[in-house]
Scaffold this active site. Structure first.
Site, PDB file in Angstrom:
ATOM      1  N   ASP A  67       0.811  -1.216   0.000  1.00 47.28           N
ATOM      2  CA  ASP A  67       0.000   0.000   0.000  1.00 47.28           C
ATOM      3  C   ASP A  67       0.844   1.266   0.000  1.00 47.28           C
ATOM      4  O   ASP A  67       2.070   1.218   0.178  1.00 47.28           O
ATOM      5  CB  ASP A  67      -0.948  -0.007   1.212  1.00 47.28           C
ATOM      6  CG  ASP A  67      -0.299  -0.500   2.498  1.00 47.28           C
ATOM      7  OD1 ASP A  67       0.953  -0.459   2.579  1.00 47.28           O
ATOM      8  OD2 ASP A  67      -1.009  -0.916   3.410  1.00 47.28           O
ATOM      9  N   ASN A 136      -7.456  -2.545  14.344  1.00 46.33           N
ATOM     10  CA  ASN A 136      -8.811  -2.877  13.883  1.00 46.33           C
ATOM     11  C   ASN A 136      -8.792  -4.102  12.966  1.00 46.33           C
ATOM     12  O   ASN A 136      -9.758  -4.359  12.259  1.00 46.33           O
ATOM     13  CB  ASN A 136      -9.443  -1.678  13.160  1.00 46.33           C
ATOM     14  CG  ASN A 136      -8.658  -1.278  11.908  1.00 46.33           C
ATOM     15  OD1 ASN A 136      -7.678  -1.930  11.544  1.00 46.33           O
ATOM     16  ND2 ASN A 136      -9.101  -0.235  11.227  1.00 46.33           N
ATOM     17  N   HIS A 138      -7.059  -4.559  10.257  1.00 48.04           N
ATOM     18  CA  HIS A 138      -6.847  -4.374   8.816  1.00 48.04           C
ATOM     19  C   HIS A 138      -5.549  -5.066   8.392  1.00 48.04           C
ATOM     20  O   HIS A 138      -4.631  -5.232   9.198  1.00 48.04           O
ATOM     21  CB  HIS A 138      -6.870  -2.891   8.410  1.00 48.04           C
ATOM     22  CG  HIS A 138      -5.691  -2.076   8.813  1.00 48.04           C
ATOM     23  ND1 HIS A 138      -5.745  -0.710   8.990  1.00 48.04           N
ATOM     24  CD2 HIS A 138      -4.387  -2.400   9.070  1.00 48.04           C
ATOM     25  CE1 HIS A 138      -4.566  -0.253   9.318  1.00 48.04           C
ATOM     26  NE2 HIS A 138      -3.722  -1.255   9.369  1.00 48.04           N
ATOM     27  N   GLU A 143      -9.625  -1.898   5.272  1.00 51.21           N
ATOM     28  CA  GLU A 143     -10.237  -1.519   6.538  1.00 51.21           C
ATOM     29  C   GLU A 143     -11.519  -2.320   6.784  1.00 51.21           C
ATOM     30  O   GLU A 143     -12.123  -2.830   5.819  1.00 51.21           O
ATOM     31  CB  GLU A 143     -10.575  -0.017   6.507  1.00 51.21           C
ATOM     32  CG  GLU A 143      -9.378   0.897   6.284  1.00 51.21           C
ATOM     33  CD  GLU A 143      -8.501   1.061   7.536  1.00 51.21           C
ATOM     34  OE1 GLU A 143      -8.385   0.118   8.337  1.00 51.21           O
ATOM     35  OE2 GLU A 143      -7.902   2.139   7.681  1.00 51.21           O
TER      36      GLU A 143
HETATM   37  C1  F6R Z   1       1.557  -1.320   6.117  1.00 46.98           C
HETATM   38  C2  F6R Z   1       0.280  -1.988   6.229  1.00 46.98           C
HETATM   39  C3  F6R Z   1      -0.512  -1.957   7.486  1.00 46.98           C
HETATM   40  C4  F6R Z   1       0.343  -2.199   8.735  1.00 46.98           C
HETATM   41  C5  F6R Z   1      -0.531  -2.140   9.993  1.00 46.98           C
HETATM   42  C6  F6R Z   1       0.292  -2.328  11.254  1.00 46.98           C
HETATM   43  O1  F6R Z   1       2.106  -1.492   4.841  1.00 46.98           O
HETATM   44  O2  F6R Z   1      -0.151  -2.553   5.286  1.00 46.98           O
HETATM   45  O3  F6R Z   1      -1.517  -2.942   7.408  1.00 46.98           O
HETATM   46  O4  F6R Z   1       0.949  -3.452   8.629  1.00 46.98           O
HETATM   47  O5  F6R Z   1      -1.171  -0.896  10.050  1.00 46.98           O
HETATM   48  O6  F6R Z   1       1.173  -1.271  11.384  1.00 46.98           O
HETATM   49  P1  F6R Z   1       2.292  -1.275  12.517  1.00 46.98           P
HETATM   50  O7  F6R Z   1       3.236  -2.351  12.183  1.00 46.98           O
HETATM   51  O8  F6R Z   1       2.928   0.102  12.424  1.00 46.98           O
HETATM   52  O9  F6R Z   1       1.576  -1.493  13.819  1.00 46.98           O
END
Ligand code: F6R
Length: 254
Positions: A67, A136, A138, A143
């Site tokens: 992403d 959450n 995701h 989301e």
């Molecule tokens: C990032 C991504 C997100 C993160 C998630 C956890 O490329 O796709 O899904 O993996 O938000 O983020 P952290 O590791 O910062 O808690």
């Protein structure tokens, strides 16, 4: 689904790096699906160390990131382009032409999404997809929703995600409200998935992902349907599922 529980974040990171290195030893021209955020940071550091000290070779590999924030240029310090180059790509020998990250400022977003999926498909699909998980649940920026999005798409970020990611920005107002993300079909077509989670604040998301119903309201729960998932947690992220694992072991013994 294999659930591995590491002692702590350092242990999780070195185990994740060894899984990625193993993939590259077995298939040097692997297609790697990559994530950003705090969780994989130390895994990238460890992979860089393996590259420098024992010659782990990325020269035949290809990568696709999950992403990117919409509106951020690649040289913006908060973009995922910047993150990936700063923490990983500029320290290894993955050819520039083999690196793919969705464009944060596409002239035509629908074309960008279609082209990204086409490139993944033309590369033969992802061999191993690294995932972090949001509080959450995701994965990528898929989301919680009333439906799963299949392909690469534009996403309106959840308030919870904006709040969680504000720590990287000077102010919460600066966090982009939209992103571009790989969809669930692409993630589910990856031959292997490596889901990483670290910290107590991920314990509920992990519990709901692994032991709740399969629903787009808990996006990562779709991984219950994937045939080759490694869930690699540190003890804090595993704190809520520990009881379930203990109960399972108890049932197996009785
Ligand atoms: C990032 C991504 C997100 C993160 C998630 C956890 O490329 O796709 O899904 O993996 O938000 O983020 P952290 O590791 O910062 O808690």
């Amino acid at each position: 689904m294999r659930i591995l529980i590491a002692d702590d974040y350092a242990d999780l990171s070195s185990r994740a790096a060894r899984i990625m290195a193993g993939q590259l030893y077995l298939k040097p021209n692997s297609v790697l699906g990559l994530a950003t955020g705090s969780t994989p940071l130390q895994m990238y550091q460890e992979l860089v160390r393996l590259h420098k000290e024992v010659g782990l070779d990325f020269s035949e590999a290809t990568s696709f990131n999950l992403d990117e924030y919409l509106g951020l240029a690649p040289d913006d310090a908060n973009s995922y382009h910047y993150y990936m180059h700063q923490h990983f790509f500029s320290h290894i020998n993955l050819p520039q032409k083999n690196i793919h990250i969705p464009c944060g400022r596409p002239a035509d977003i629908e074309k960008e999404c279609l082209d990204y999926d086409r490139l993944i498909w033309q590369s033969g699909g992802i061999d191993i997809q690294v995932l972090g998980i949001g509080t959450n649940a995701h994965i990528g920026f898929n989301e919680p929703d009333i439906k799963f999005e299949a392909t690469t798409h534009k996403v309106k970020l959840d308030e919870e995600t904006i709040e969680a990611n504000a720590r990287f920005f000077a102010a919460i107002e600066e966090v982009p409200r939209f992103a571009i993300s790989m969809g669930m079909k692409t993630i589910m077509h990856a031959k292997k998935v490596l889901l990483l989670a670290s910290g107590e604040n991920k314990a509920d998301a992990i519990y709901n992902t692994l032991y709740g119903g399969i629903t787009p309201e808990v996006p990562a729960s779709i991984l219950q349907l994937h045939q080759d998932v490694i869930v690699l947690l540190d003890a804090a992220a595993a704190s809520k599922i520990r009881r379930c694992l203990d109960d399972n072991n108890q049932n197996l013994r009785s």
